[in-house]
Structure formats: C-alpha cells, structure tokens
Design a protein around this motif. Structure first.
Motif, short mmCIF file in Angstrom:
data_model
loop_
_atom_site.label_atom_id
_atom_site.label_comp_id
_atom_site.label_asym_id
_atom_site.label_seq_id
_atom_site.Cartn_x
_atom_site.Cartn_y
_atom_site.Cartn_z
N UNK A 167 31.92 -2.22 23.97
CA UNK A 167 30.65 -2.98 24.61
C UNK A 167 30.20 -4.00 23.61
N UNK A 168 30.42 -3.73 22.27
CA UNK A 168 29.94 -4.94 21.41
C UNK A 168 30.74 -6.17 21.36
N UNK A 169 32.13 -6.16 21.39
CA UNK A 169 32.85 -7.23 21.25
C UNK A 169 33.78 -7.41 22.60
N UNK A 170 34.71 -6.84 23.07
CA UNK A 170 35.57 -6.75 23.99
C UNK A 170 34.68 -7.13 25.30
N UNK A 196 37.34 -20.80 22.19
CA UNK A 196 38.48 -20.03 22.06
C UNK A 196 38.41 -19.46 20.46
N UNK A 197 37.83 -20.28 19.61
CA UNK A 197 37.59 -19.78 18.12
C UNK A 197 36.66 -18.76 18.18
N UNK A 198 35.61 -18.89 18.90
CA UNK A 198 34.67 -17.63 18.98
C UNK A 198 35.16 -16.66 19.49
N UNK A 199 36.15 -16.66 20.41
CA UNK A 199 36.84 -15.44 21.17
C UNK A 199 37.54 -14.78 19.99
N UNK A 200 38.50 -15.78 19.12
CA UNK A 200 39.29 -15.23 18.05
C UNK A 200 38.47 -14.68 16.96
N UNK A 201 37.11 -14.88 16.71
CA UNK A 201 36.43 -14.29 15.88
C UNK A 201 36.03 -12.79 16.32
N UNK A 202 36.04 -12.78 17.79
CA UNK A 202 35.43 -11.57 18.18
C UNK A 202 36.58 -10.58 18.30
N UNK A 203 37.70 -10.97 18.48
CA UNK A 203 38.81 -10.23 18.51
C UNK A 203 39.42 -9.52 17.11
N UNK A 204 39.14 -10.37 16.40
CA UNK A 204 39.48 -10.20 14.89
C UNK A 204 38.24 -8.86 14.46
N UNK A 205 36.98 -9.30 14.92
CA UNK A 205 36.06 -8.26 14.67
C UNK A 205 36.31 -6.68 15.50
N UNK A 206 36.83 -6.84 16.49
CA UNK A 206 37.19 -5.72 17.43
C UNK A 206 38.32 -4.91 16.63
N UNK A 207 39.36 -5.55 16.34
CA UNK A 207 40.49 -4.85 15.42
C UNK A 207 39.78 -4.33 14.16
N UNK A 208 38.89 -5.11 13.73
CA UNK A 208 38.43 -4.67 12.31
C UNK A 208 37.71 -3.34 12.57
N UNK A 250 48.59 -4.10 18.91
CA UNK A 250 47.60 -4.54 19.60
C UNK A 250 47.21 -6.14 19.09
N UNK A 251 47.23 -6.12 17.33
CA UNK A 251 47.14 -7.28 16.90
C UNK A 251 47.99 -8.24 17.35
N UNK A 252 49.23 -8.20 17.78
CA UNK A 252 50.21 -8.96 18.21
C UNK A 252 49.86 -9.54 19.37
N UNK A 299 38.06 -0.97 15.00
CA UNK A 299 39.06 0.27 15.27
C UNK A 299 39.61 0.58 14.11
N UNK A 300 40.32 -0.34 13.39
CA UNK A 300 40.95 -0.18 11.97
C UNK A 300 39.99 0.71 11.27
N UNK A 301 38.91 0.53 11.03
CA UNK A 301 37.92 0.93 10.23
C UNK A 301 37.59 2.32 10.52
N UNK A 302 37.64 2.96 11.83
CA UNK A 302 37.19 3.97 12.22
C UNK A 302 37.48 4.24 13.80
N UNK A 303 38.25 5.23 14.32
CA UNK A 303 38.75 5.09 15.76
C UNK A 303 37.40 5.66 16.44
N UNK A 304 36.40 6.10 15.82
CA UNK A 304 35.37 6.63 16.45
C UNK A 304 34.22 5.17 16.76
N UNK A 305 34.68 3.96 16.18
CA UNK A 305 34.22 2.88 16.87
C UNK A 305 34.91 2.13 17.88
N UNK A 306 35.86 2.92 18.65
CA UNK A 306 36.30 2.33 19.85
C UNK A 306 35.39 1.89 20.97
#
Length: 300
Positions: A276-279, A250-262, A221-223, A264-271
């Motif tokens: 709704x909060x980022x994607x 594009x830079x703002x979108x990169x930050x949002x994708x990073x936060x999204x990955x963070x 997913x990160x790739x 989900x990585x932290x807890x699958x309950x955050x999917x």
C-alpha cells in the motif's frame, strides 16, 4: 420494506466489492493507460485517446479483472477456507454462494468479449486467449513454481491491450513495457507469497518460498525488480516519443522498489505496508511522469 431492500442490495454490493477488491482496479489500470498515452502520442500527437476508446478500454479492464479475481476465488475456495489469512473472504464465509460467483464470473467474461469486439478485430480475436491466461494463473500453483510469473504475465496483458486498442497492432516499445510489468508484478508476488510459505508447504502448493526458502525468494524478487527497471528503460528509449521526464519517473520508481525491498527484508510483517505504501502507488507515479512528458512535448 424499501429501505430494507436497499440495505440488502448495498450489502451484496459490498460483498462483491470485497470479493474482487474493486478499489485495486485502479492499480491495474495504470499501465494500460501508459500504453494508451504512448500509442496516442504516436498517432494523435497528444495524450488523449478519445472518449470512445477510453470508455471501451475501461469496461474491458474492469470486466477482465472481475473475471480473473472471481475465477481465482472459485478455484481457491478449498484452500482459502483453511488459511487464516483468507478464511474470512466472502467466497468462503458464506456471504456469496458458489452459484452467484460462477454467474458473476461468466457474466464478466461475456462483457469482456463483447467489449473487445467493439474495440477492433485484433482485440476481439485475442479476447479468449487473454481470458485463458487470466484464468490459468489460478491453477498454476497446483503444479508449477512459475505461478508468480504467470500472474505477472496476466497483468502484463493490460498494456498490450491498450496498445492494440489505439493502434490496432502491437509494437516493440509496448512489449518492453509489458515485460517490465511482468517482472514488477512477479517480483512483488514473490514477496507477498512469503506470508503463505508454511501453508503452501503443508498443502503441497507450488511457490518459490515453500520450495527454495525465504532468502532465495528475496534475492529472486530483487533480480526481477532489476529486470523491471531495465525493460522500462528500454520501453522509454524504444518509444521515440518519451524523454528525460519519463527517465526521471523511472528513477523515482527505482527508489520506490528499493524501499519496498528494504521494508520486506527488514520484517515480513511489513509486506502489507510494502504494497500500500510503495507498490500500490508505483504505477500511478510512472503514469504521472509519462503523462507529464507527453503533455510537455505534444500537448493534450
């Protein structure tokens, strides 16, 4: 009696709205609008494509998405009724019949084809292949791990449609935008499918998490999201009409994708929160920056 009829109609509308999640159409609309804005900048030297083109594209988008969502619900009925996450959907809990869904699905396909005819000849010629791709995703999970990418391809058709509607042709900048959309959607679908990993494994459905595990899914997913940023950067460069404001977006979108990955990585309950909060808002953010860029340089 009149009030009872109105209440019944309103309830049916709510059921179909829940079936296709109509409120999420706006998320799908953002990248067709991005493509339309850039195409309009090239031919009209302004961001507005015209009322007729805008309304036809809106109708085409809504009908295509309604077709895709309903076909997916029809195809997945036997699995949705067994899945705790999906067994309360109106497609399987008795609120909407198989016949009603079939009619609704066919009606939206017809509306999409007719609308494409009034856009231009290329749009009309591609209408059936587009429907084939949109419907194909629903069946891919039965026999291929590429289902995540096929979903991405399905949504990547939106900017292609927007470009064709305005220009009557397809250009390289739009292909870069569409490939980025494909990786963006596939990257999140990988995360989303983590919720059904055990269910897919039990019912022999093809998904990356059920076959390769959660850790590999997170890495892939990160790739995919890195690829998203690369191709959207190529889109901005290739467009020749966008500049620094869009790169900032594009830079703002990169930050949002990073936060999204963070998340989900932290807890699958955050999917769900990740969606709704980022994607869910990423497309709006990118569209806003592209619009601002276009208005800044060319005006409305």
């Amino acid at each position: 009696m009149k009030n009872g009829l109105l209440a019944n109609l309103f309830q049916k509308f709510k059921n179909f709205n829940e079936l296709v999640m109509f409120q999420h159409t706006a998320f799908s609309a953002t990248f067709i609008l991005v493509a339309m804005v850039v195409a309009s900048l090239k031919v009209n030297f302004g961001v507005w494509v015209g009322t007729k083109t805008f309304l036809l594209c809106a109708l085409a988008l809504i009908s295509a998405r309604n077709f895709a969502m309903t076909f997916n619900r029809l195809a997945d009925r036997r699995y949705d009724v067994l899945n705790i996450r999906t067994k309360s959907r109106p497609s399987v809990d008795g609120r909407i019949s198989f016949i009603a869904m079939s009619v609704f699905c066919a009606l939206n396909a017809i509306i999409f084809i007719i609308t494409s005819y009034f856009i231009n000849s290329l749009a009309f010629g591609l209408s059936l292949p587009f429907l084939f791709v949109l419907g194909g995703y629903s069946l891919m999970k039965r026999f291929s791990y590429f289902a995540h990418l096929v979903l991405g391809i399905s949504l990547s058709l939106a900017p292609i449609a927007g470009c064709i509607a305005v220009l009557g042709s397809l250009e390289m900048w739009c292909l870069m935008l569409s490939i980025g959309v494909m990786f963006w959607v596939a990257g999140f679908d990988l995360l989303y499918s983590l919720q059904d990993m055990e269910f897919d494994l039990e019912h022999k459905l093809y998904s990356v998490p059920s076959r390769f595990g959660a850790k590999s899914t997170l890495y892939l997913s990160r790739i995919f999201h890195i690829c998203t940023l690369f191709f959207w950067g190529a889109f901005i460069c290739e467009s020749r009409v966008l500049g620094a404001v869009s790169y900032l977006g594009l830079f703002v979108c990169a930050l949002m994708l990073f936060y999204e990955q963070y998340l989900v990585h932290k807890d699958f309950k955050n999917i769900p929160k990740a969606f709704f909060a980022t994607n869910g808002y990423l497309g709006f953010i990118f569209l806003a920056f592209v619009l601002a860029d276009g208005v800044w340089h060319y005006g409305i």
